[in-house]
Design an enzyme around this catalytic site. Sequence first.
Site, PDB file in Angstrom:
ATOM      1  N   ARG A 152       2.428   5.858  -5.111  1.00  0.00           N
ATOM      2  CA  ARG A 152       2.625   5.151  -3.829  1.00  0.00           C
ATOM      3  C   ARG A 152       2.638   3.642  -4.091  1.00  0.00           C
ATOM      4  O   ARG A 152       1.628   3.098  -4.529  1.00  0.00           O
ATOM      5  CB  ARG A 152       1.489   5.554  -2.878  1.00  0.00           C
ATOM      6  CG  ARG A 152       1.534   4.912  -1.508  1.00  0.00           C
ATOM      7  CD  ARG A 152       0.317   5.320  -0.702  1.00  0.00           C
ATOM      8  NE  ARG A 152       0.325   4.727   0.634  1.00  0.00           N
ATOM      9  CZ  ARG A 152      -0.156   3.520   0.893  1.00  0.00           C
ATOM     10  NH1 ARG A 152      -0.689   2.788  -0.051  1.00  0.00           N
ATOM     11  NH2 ARG A 152      -0.106   3.044   2.134  1.00  0.00           N
ATOM     12  N   LYS A 192      -3.357  -3.573  -5.455  1.00  0.00           N
ATOM     13  CA  LYS A 192      -4.711  -3.471  -4.907  1.00  0.00           C
ATOM     14  C   LYS A 192      -5.706  -4.442  -5.529  1.00  0.00           C
ATOM     15  O   LYS A 192      -5.472  -4.996  -6.608  1.00  0.00           O
ATOM     16  CB  LYS A 192      -5.227  -2.024  -5.011  1.00  0.00           C
ATOM     17  CG  LYS A 192      -4.684  -1.165  -3.872  1.00  0.00           C
ATOM     18  CD  LYS A 192      -5.327   0.185  -3.771  1.00  0.00           C
ATOM     19  CE  LYS A 192      -4.734   0.938  -2.565  1.00  0.00           C
ATOM     20  NZ  LYS A 192      -5.158   2.349  -2.563  1.00  0.00           N
TER      21      LYS A 192
HETATM   22  C1  YH5 Z   1      -3.944   5.386  -1.345  1.00  0.00           C
HETATM   23  O1  YH5 Z   1      -4.417   4.910  -2.382  1.00  0.00           O
HETATM   24  N1  YH5 Z   1      -3.909   3.315   0.146  1.00  0.00           N
HETATM   25  S1  YH5 Z   1      -3.622   1.726   2.355  1.00  0.00           S
HETATM   26  C2  YH5 Z   1      -5.118  -3.393  -0.373  1.00  0.00           C
HETATM   27  C3  YH5 Z   1      -4.187  -4.061  -1.177  1.00  0.00           C
HETATM   28  C4  YH5 Z   1      -2.999  -3.465  -1.458  1.00  0.00           C
HETATM   29  C5  YH5 Z   1      -2.697  -2.226  -0.954  1.00  0.00           C
HETATM   30  C6  YH5 Z   1      -4.682  -6.352  -1.005  1.00  0.00           C
HETATM   31  N2  YH5 Z   1      -3.119   4.339   1.942  1.00  0.00           N
HETATM   32  C7  YH5 Z   1      -3.712   4.622  -0.166  1.00  0.00           C
HETATM   33  O2  YH5 Z   1      -2.217   0.326   0.083  1.00  0.00           O
HETATM   34  N3  YH5 Z   1      -2.929   6.568   0.992  1.00  0.00           N
HETATM   35  C8  YH5 Z   1      -3.552   3.175   1.427  1.00  0.00           C
HETATM   36  O3  YH5 Z   1      -4.456  -5.274  -1.753  1.00  0.00           O
HETATM   37  C9  YH5 Z   1      -3.219   5.255   0.953  1.00  0.00           C
HETATM   38  N4  YH5 Z   1      -3.636   6.708  -1.271  1.00  0.00           N
HETATM   39  C10 YH5 Z   1      -3.137   7.287  -0.129  1.00  0.00           C
HETATM   40  N5  YH5 Z   1      -2.866   8.596  -0.150  1.00  0.00           N
HETATM   41  C11 YH5 Z   1      -4.275   0.486   1.243  1.00  0.00           C
HETATM   42  C12 YH5 Z   1      -3.280  -0.192   0.387  1.00  0.00           C
HETATM   43  C13 YH5 Z   1      -3.608  -1.557  -0.138  1.00  0.00           C
HETATM   44  C14 YH5 Z   1      -4.824  -2.158   0.147  1.00  0.00           C
END
Ligand code: YH5
Length: 276
Positions: free
Chosen positions: A254, A220
């Site tokens: 996750r 993230k």
């Molecule tokens: C979460 O924390 N996050 S979608 C931006 C990124 C990398 C990854 C560019 N769904 C979560 O994974 N569900 C998402 O960098 C989630 N908890 C739960 N329960 C976003 C994501 C991401 C966004």
Amino acid sequence: MLNCGGKTLDTSQPQVMGILNVTPDSFSDGGIFLSVESALVQARRMVNEGAVIIDVGGESTRPGAATVTAWQEMDRVVPVIEAIQRELPVIISIDTSKPDVMCAAVAAGAGMINDVRALCEEGALQAAARCTVPVCLMHMQGEPRSMQQAPQYEDVVAEVVAFLVGRITVCVAAGIPRAHLIIDPGFGFGKALGHNLSLLKHLDAFQSLALPVLVGMSRKSMIGAALGQPVEQRLPASIALAALAVWQGATIIRVHDVQATVDAVKMTWAVKKQNQ
Ligand code: YH5
């Protein structure tokens, strides 16, 4: 132990959830067969690497991402859920906020609902109650489109805990057993770097709710903000964050990179459980 639509999730030790995006931009070709096949290849790999849950998502929550209809989302996720359910001994989680998608996904074999909007959308609470599978309630400040513009808190930990307490009460009143709930502070969802760091530093505060805690920090922007690294170089930092979360009691991690995270989680858990 959590009953996820016939499959059991052992919540007495940390588990890894693998991320499976089925948004069109995650596939080079638009064909349905090709996207189901490539989703299955990814799911198989994550299961072999030790993922106990596969989180299937058909809506991008990135700021600026196109909105999708429930029909579009179902068209994307249902064939993938059916294929995984047919072939792999894994719990399938559906990452959605839409009531119709929740129901269709659970009918297709999903055993868990993961809602970044914590069942706040119209009809979601009732739909989730009828699905009778565990639900992850995540905190978000604002809406994906604008949430990162100016996140503000007086006391981020207290406010996120209070939000989740409120949603738990609403869910229980709607007929979702408390024992079916999982909580998530929502790293990166309407939070500046300092807010994310505070939430992780004090993640043990969420243990007061006595529910399994899920965290998603893999790759993230908080890592980009802290280290200035592009997304493809965020694995080592993601591993460090996963270990810190497990150390403070997180149950579900996750992630995109299952193998490396499973090793880090097992090692952290071995130290945490060591009695001497
Ligand atoms: C979460 O924390 N996050 S979608 C931006 C990124 C990398 C990854 C560019 N769904 C979560 O994974 N569900 C998402 O960098 C989630 N908890 C739960 N329960 C976003 C994501 C991401 C966004």
